[in-house]
Design an enzyme around this catalytic site. Sequence first.
Site, PDB file in Angstrom:
ATOM      1  N   ARG A 105       0.838  -1.202   0.000  1.00 38.36           N
ATOM      2  CA  ARG A 105       0.000   0.000   0.000  1.00 38.36           C
ATOM      3  C   ARG A 105       0.872   1.251   0.000  1.00 38.36           C
ATOM      4  O   ARG A 105       0.538   2.247  -0.626  1.00 38.36           O
ATOM      5  CB  ARG A 105      -0.970   0.006   1.184  1.00 38.36           C
ATOM      6  CG  ARG A 105      -0.322   0.000   2.541  1.00 38.36           C
ATOM      7  CD  ARG A 105      -1.295   0.331   3.661  1.00 38.36           C
ATOM      8  NE  ARG A 105      -2.458  -0.519   3.698  1.00 38.36           N
ATOM      9  CZ  ARG A 105      -2.527  -1.702   4.319  1.00 38.36           C
ATOM     10  NH1 ARG A 105      -1.449  -2.163   4.927  1.00 38.36           N
ATOM     11  NH2 ARG A 105      -3.635  -2.400   4.339  1.00 38.36           N
ATOM     12  N   ILE A 106       2.011   1.188   0.693  1.00 33.69           N
ATOM     13  CA  ILE A 106       2.926   2.325   0.691  1.00 33.69           C
ATOM     14  C   ILE A 106       3.692   2.384  -0.622  1.00 33.69           C
ATOM     15  O   ILE A 106       3.827   3.446  -1.234  1.00 33.69           O
ATOM     16  CB  ILE A 106       3.878   2.250   1.895  1.00 33.69           C
ATOM     17  CG1 ILE A 106       3.096   2.461   3.195  1.00 33.69           C
ATOM     18  CG2 ILE A 106       5.002   3.284   1.761  1.00 33.69           C
ATOM     19  CD1 ILE A 106       3.891   2.195   4.445  1.00 33.69           C
ATOM     20  N   ASP A 111       8.251  -7.109  -7.482  1.00 36.05           N
ATOM     21  CA  ASP A 111       7.256  -7.664  -6.569  1.00 36.05           C
ATOM     22  C   ASP A 111       6.765  -8.990  -7.156  1.00 36.05           C
ATOM     23  O   ASP A 111       6.220  -9.010  -8.258  1.00 36.05           O
ATOM     24  CB  ASP A 111       6.075  -6.707  -6.385  1.00 36.05           C
ATOM     25  CG  ASP A 111       5.140  -7.136  -5.266  1.00 36.05           C
ATOM     26  OD1 ASP A 111       4.702  -8.310  -5.267  1.00 36.05           O
ATOM     27  OD2 ASP A 111       4.836  -6.310  -4.383  1.00 36.05           O
ATOM     28  N   ALA A 169      10.747   0.530   5.475  1.00 35.99           N
ATOM     29  CA  ALA A 169       9.941  -0.681   5.672  1.00 35.99           C
ATOM     30  C   ALA A 169      10.362  -1.382   6.961  1.00 35.99           C
ATOM     31  O   ALA A 169       9.836  -1.075   8.038  1.00 35.99           O
ATOM     32  CB  ALA A 169      10.082  -1.599   4.460  1.00 35.99           C
ATOM     33  N   ARG A 170      11.302  -2.304   6.861  1.00 36.71           N
ATOM     34  CA  ARG A 170      11.840  -2.998   8.025  1.00 36.71           C
ATOM     35  C   ARG A 170      13.336  -3.151   7.842  1.00 36.71           C
ATOM     36  O   ARG A 170      13.820  -3.464   6.747  1.00 36.71           O
ATOM     37  CB  ARG A 170      11.189  -4.385   8.191  1.00 36.71           C
ATOM     38  CG  ARG A 170       9.712  -4.357   8.563  1.00 36.71           C
ATOM     39  CD  ARG A 170       9.501  -3.811   9.976  1.00 36.71           C
ATOM     40  NE  ARG A 170       8.096  -3.887  10.398  1.00 36.71           N
ATOM     41  CZ  ARG A 170       7.203  -2.939  10.217  1.00 36.71           C
ATOM     42  NH1 ARG A 170       7.574  -1.819   9.600  1.00 36.71           N
ATOM     43  NH2 ARG A 170       5.960  -3.074  10.646  1.00 36.71           N
ATOM     44  N   ASP A 180      15.096   4.869   7.981  1.00 33.09           N
ATOM     45  CA  ASP A 180      14.207   5.107   9.121  1.00 33.09           C
ATOM     46  C   ASP A 180      14.087   3.849   9.967  1.00 33.09           C
ATOM     47  O   ASP A 180      13.576   3.905  11.085  1.00 33.09           O
ATOM     48  CB  ASP A 180      12.822   5.545   8.634  1.00 33.09           C
ATOM     49  CG  ASP A 180      11.941   5.998   9.771  1.00 33.09           C
ATOM     50  OD1 ASP A 180      12.370   6.868  10.551  1.00 33.09           O
ATOM     51  OD2 ASP A 180      10.805   5.476   9.910  1.00 33.09           O
ATOM     52  N   GLU A 194      17.480  -2.661  15.709  1.00 26.37           N
ATOM     53  CA  GLU A 194      16.848  -1.362  15.934  1.00 26.37           C
ATOM     54  C   GLU A 194      16.640  -1.156  17.432  1.00 26.37           C
ATOM     55  O   GLU A 194      15.906  -1.935  18.047  1.00 26.37           O
ATOM     56  CB  GLU A 194      15.500  -1.308  15.212  1.00 26.37           C
ATOM     57  CG  GLU A 194      14.868   0.064  15.175  1.00 26.37           C
ATOM     58  CD  GLU A 194      13.622   0.102  14.301  1.00 26.37           C
ATOM     59  OE1 GLU A 194      13.747   0.369  13.094  1.00 26.37           O
ATOM     60  OE2 GLU A 194      12.541  -0.150  14.849  1.00 26.37           O
ATOM     61  N   HIS A 239      12.812   5.575  13.393  1.00 27.40           N
ATOM     62  CA  HIS A 239      11.517   4.960  13.057  1.00 27.40           C
ATOM     63  C   HIS A 239      10.383   5.980  13.212  1.00 27.40           C
ATOM     64  O   HIS A 239       9.404   5.754  13.915  1.00 27.40           O
ATOM     65  CB  HIS A 239      11.268   3.740  13.945  1.00 27.40           C
ATOM     66  CG  HIS A 239      10.403   2.712  13.289  1.00 27.40           C
ATOM     67  ND1 HIS A 239      10.618   1.355  13.430  1.00 27.40           N
ATOM     68  CD2 HIS A 239       9.307   2.827  12.498  1.00 27.40           C
ATOM     69  CE1 HIS A 239       9.700   0.683  12.752  1.00 27.40           C
ATOM     70  NE2 HIS A 239       8.889   1.560  12.181  1.00 27.40           N
TER      71      HIS A 239
END
Length: 323
Positions: free
Chosen positions: A151-152, A173, A233-234, A257, A262, A281
Amino acid sequence: MGVEIADRVFPQELRERLARSVELAPPLLSGPLTTPEARAVLAGTDVLVTGWECPPLTREVLAGAPRLRAVVHAAGSVKPMVTEAVWERGIVVSSAADANADPVVAFTLAAVTFASKGALATAAAYASGWPSFTARAGADARTIGVIGASRIGRRVIAGLLAADTGCRVLLTDPYVRPEEAAGLGVELVDLAELCARSSIVTVHAPQLPETRGLLSADLLELIPDGGAVINTARGSLVDTEALARECGAGRLDAFLDVTDPEPLPPDHALLHLPNVLVTPHIAGAQGSEVRRLGEFAVAEVERFVAGKELRGRLRREELDRLA
């Protein structure tokens, strides 16, 4: 209805709006959902509104919530909270991830602009004098690689193509078909080709066992000199140490981010390189933006009570593809 959410998400006017639709139970502010106090509330709960750090809804928890019909998550990912028992019970699950997406998209597009203009390298050189006009980078005619049509990711693509920069967007993807990619206005390629052709690579794939280290050392080496990596994202999707080596050599810039681990250790190279920007984050809803999540959740409860389709409804079969 149990509420596990902060006042900044549900200020008084939103609580009053909720109260017009349902009977509000005393809020479950924190802690386990198996205490006597929590069980007393859950026993009469039909709709549970949850937030970040909500404990998992295990079989034990659900056994004490026989009336529970819906969980409305006023945050992003439901994976830490929603267990298989929730799906087995047929409980409706909704997430405010859509409301959380737009701030991430705005953050990412800003990072793309900074990366396109070589902002980090220019800032680092500021003390020795401004770069000459001919040495400056611009945003036009860039090739930008998007990893993941989430969605992002899809909103980032739309924002890139709406800008007057004439950029080319490549997409990787495994769930997107060529005709769907054409409809998005992107070129569908494999990950190696995306890295080799993109001056900026932005990550929007979900965190799954198979995506850990997705942007590996070998793939990072394919990104052209002077390129940049953006990750909102991650952290686990990128090989942290390989990225540190590429940035340390001055070959790539990075806007991160999220990191793995983390947070990073205070002495980690990525925190001290002039061509790397690490933020804690914050791309998702922060501060005043968090109210969006409360508004989304209130509207979802109103739709559920009215028997309408939920905007943020999630289904079990979708979960493996989501963050």
